[in-house]
Design an enzyme around this catalytic site. Structure first.
Site, PDB file in Angstrom:
ATOM      1  N   TYR A 144      -7.666   4.705   1.089  1.00 55.61           N
ATOM      2  CA  TYR A 144      -6.346   4.973   0.526  1.00 55.61           C
ATOM      3  C   TYR A 144      -6.419   4.824  -0.982  1.00 55.61           C
ATOM      4  O   TYR A 144      -6.982   3.858  -1.486  1.00 55.61           O
ATOM      5  CB  TYR A 144      -5.312   3.988   1.094  1.00 55.61           C
ATOM      6  N   ASP A 239     -12.230   2.560  -6.904  1.00 55.25           N
ATOM      7  CA  ASP A 239     -10.837   2.146  -6.773  1.00 55.25           C
ATOM      8  C   ASP A 239     -10.846   0.676  -6.399  1.00 55.25           C
ATOM      9  O   ASP A 239     -11.032   0.310  -5.242  1.00 55.25           O
ATOM     10  CB  ASP A 239     -10.120   2.997  -5.714  1.00 55.25           C
ATOM     11  N   LYS A 267      -2.284  -4.177  -8.114  1.00 48.55           N
ATOM     12  CA  LYS A 267      -2.015  -5.410  -7.379  1.00 48.55           C
ATOM     13  C   LYS A 267      -2.325  -6.690  -8.156  1.00 48.55           C
ATOM     14  O   LYS A 267      -1.466  -7.197  -8.885  1.00 48.55           O
ATOM     15  CB  LYS A 267      -2.775  -5.362  -6.053  1.00 48.55           C
TER      16      LYS A 267
HETATM   17  C1  LIG Z   1      -2.505  -0.276  -2.722  1.00 51.54           C
HETATM   18  C2  LIG Z   1      -3.597   0.632  -3.142  1.00 51.54           C
HETATM   19  C3  LIG Z   1      -3.362   1.716  -4.000  1.00 51.54           C
HETATM   20  C4  LIG Z   1      -1.978   2.098  -4.450  1.00 51.54           C
HETATM   21  O1  LIG Z   1      -1.389   1.124  -5.218  1.00 51.54           O
HETATM   22  P1  LIG Z   1       0.242   1.106  -5.347  1.00 51.54           P
HETATM   23  O2  LIG Z   1       0.484   0.050  -6.369  1.00 51.54           O
HETATM   24  O3  LIG Z   1       0.758   0.792  -3.995  1.00 51.54           O
HETATM   25  O4  LIG Z   1       0.634   2.455  -5.805  1.00 51.54           O
HETATM   26  C5  LIG Z   1      -4.440   2.457  -4.440  1.00 51.54           C
HETATM   27  N1  LIG Z   1      -5.696   2.164  -4.038  1.00 51.54           N
HETATM   28  C6  LIG Z   1      -5.966   1.141  -3.209  1.00 51.54           C
HETATM   29  C7  LIG Z   1      -7.370   0.848  -2.818  1.00 51.54           C
HETATM   30  C8  LIG Z   1      -4.919   0.366  -2.703  1.00 51.54           C
HETATM   31  O5  LIG Z   1      -5.173  -0.618  -1.831  1.00 51.54           O
END
Ligand SMILES: *Cc1c(COP(=O)(O)O)cnc(C)c1O
Length: 432
Positions: A144, A239, A267
């Site tokens: 994701y 990511d 986060k």
């Molecule tokens: C949560 C997440 C996102 C998206 O972040 P948001 O702040 O919810 O937009 C992107 N990449 C990874 C790996 C994530 O866990």
């Protein structure tokens, strides 16, 4: 456990908000039932509006690595708020944040703050395309990367449990250049490169896939991606929205000793405030506006309160490396404890994890990618989830999310959770 007030709030919420929530997985859709409405959090605990108390294994999906609301972070935020909530101008805090991240993760030579992980990924991919002058990108099924149009292809947890293959409302044109490879399968990536040798701008990967449960990278998988990207002139994007500053202070870059060209964060760097960032090699980041031709902007980006919260937590982590050992030890205690129960009761489940991230899959298959993750029995997970919730263990309401541990979790918490899990497994020892 009394849930009257939560249930009533959910009824009201559903009338005015889609699914009663502002982010899908909160709705308990995949496990059924009403979500608990939380009104307070401290340390390792969540408290709901009905007065119930839970050991929290979500940690706001990653930011709360020190547990909820540490006094010194709260104090810094309160102090900052005295000076105003936002100015829409340059601030010293942003410079400090950029310098600190660059010091902790030296391959982040330049960085741009944004407001969410979604934005960070969207912007990093734009930068990669601008730099390479190529359009195609490779992502992995089950990873994701936020909800930007181009990323909604086999996108893991939220989408996975809702049973929607991809999202409607995304024109084919937006995902036409998104190629999907198999996690932990270098050959699937090489094949795409061979098919489009001069068209791939970047490979984006969660260095530990934490949105289809928790799937660690196989030995040398990330190294191989680095080699392939170099061979074909593509950029490698990590990511690290979940792994950054969580696996260890320099995230997956340090943990696996692989240097990507760009990194996305989110986060954890806001300590609970809405935030994201992307950064990496100077020659790529210099393409970002106003310096270069890749446009990207944000009215609230680098918000002073968010910066102060994030800086305070990151500095603490920098000064307390023992935190990582402590959380890893606790996590291993949880993983080993679960594994022992599975062995003892002969259950068809699998425990995975690395560092503070863990997952209990209700499948006997070894989980290495999206296909194997999907073999998990979500109906058994649903029963396990509610059994544990009723006893005060708050796990993410989906089979395909991580268990997040923080520095606030004690050995007693883990033992209580393991004891509750054992009670559940005892009643289910006749599954097979
Ligand atoms: C949560 C997440 C996102 C998206 O972040 P948001 O702040 O919810 O937009 C992107 N990449 C990874 C790996 C994530 O866990």
């Amino acid at each position: 456990m009394q849930t009257k007030k939560s249930d009533a709030l959910f009824e009201r919420a559903k009338k005015k908000m889609p699914g009663g929530v502002n982010s899908p997985v909160r709705a308990f859709q995949s496990v059924s039932g009403s979500p608990r409405f939380i009104c307070r959090a401290k340390g390792n605990h969540l408290y709901d509006v009905d007065g119930n108390e839970y050991i929290d294994y979500i940690g706001s999906w990653g930011p709360m690595i020190l547990g909820h609301n540490p006094d010194f972070v709260l104090q810094a935020v309160q102090e900052q708020m005295q000076n105003g909530l936002s100015y829409g101008t340059a601030t010293a805090l942003e410079v400090e944040m950029a310098e600190l991240i660059s010091q902790l993760v030296p391959c982040v030579e330049m960085i741009r703050m944004v407001n969410s992980g979604t934005e960070a990924v969207m912007s990093a991919v734009r930068a990669a395309r601008g730099f390479t002058k190529r359009n195609k990108i490779i992502k992995f099924a089950g990873c994701y990367h936020g909800h930007a149009d181009a990323m909604l292809v086999k996108a893991g947890s939220g989408v996975m449990t809702a049973g929607i293959p991809d999202s409607s409302g995304v024109p084919n044109g937006c995902t036409a250049d998104t190629l999907s490879a198999i996690y932990n399968d270098v050959e699937s990536v090489e094949k795409l490169f061979q098919e489009y040798p001069n068209e791939i701008a970047c490979v984006i990967v969660e260095p530990v896939a934490a949105n289809m449960g928790v799937v660690p990278p196989k030995e040398s998988f990330l190294q191989q991606l680095r080699i392939l990207c170099d061979k074909y002139g593509a950029l490698l994007i990590f990511d690290e929205v979940i792994t950054g500053f969580r696996l260890q202070i320099d995230g997956a870059v340090g943990y696996y000793d692989v240097t990507p060209d760009l990194i996305t964060y989110g986060k954890i760097i806001g300590a609970g405030m809405p935030v994201g960032a992307y950064g990496g090699r100077k020659e790529i980041m210099q393409l970002i506006a106003p310096l270069g031709s890749v446009y990207q902007a944000g009215t609230l980006s680098g918000n002073p309160v968010a910066m102060r919260a994030g800086l305070t937590q990151l500095r603490y982590l920098q000064q307390h490396p023992e935190i990582y050992t402590q959380i890893e030890t606790r996590s291993e205690q949880l993983r080993n404890g679960l594994q022992q129960l599975l062995t003892f009761y002969h259950l068809p489940c699998t425990v995975t994890g690395v560092g503070s991230l863990s997952c209990l899959y209700f499948t006997s298959e070894q989980v290495t990618n999206y296909e194997t993750a999907k073999t998990a029995n979500t109906d058994l997970f649903r029963q396990y989830f509610h059994f544990m919730l009723e006893r005060g263990n708050y796990f993410a309401p989906s089979q395909f999310e991580a268990i997040f541990l923080s520095a606030a979790h004690t050995e007693a918490d883990i033992l209580k959770t393991l004891s509750d899990a054992e009670s559940f497994f005892q009643t289910f020892s006749d599954w097979i």
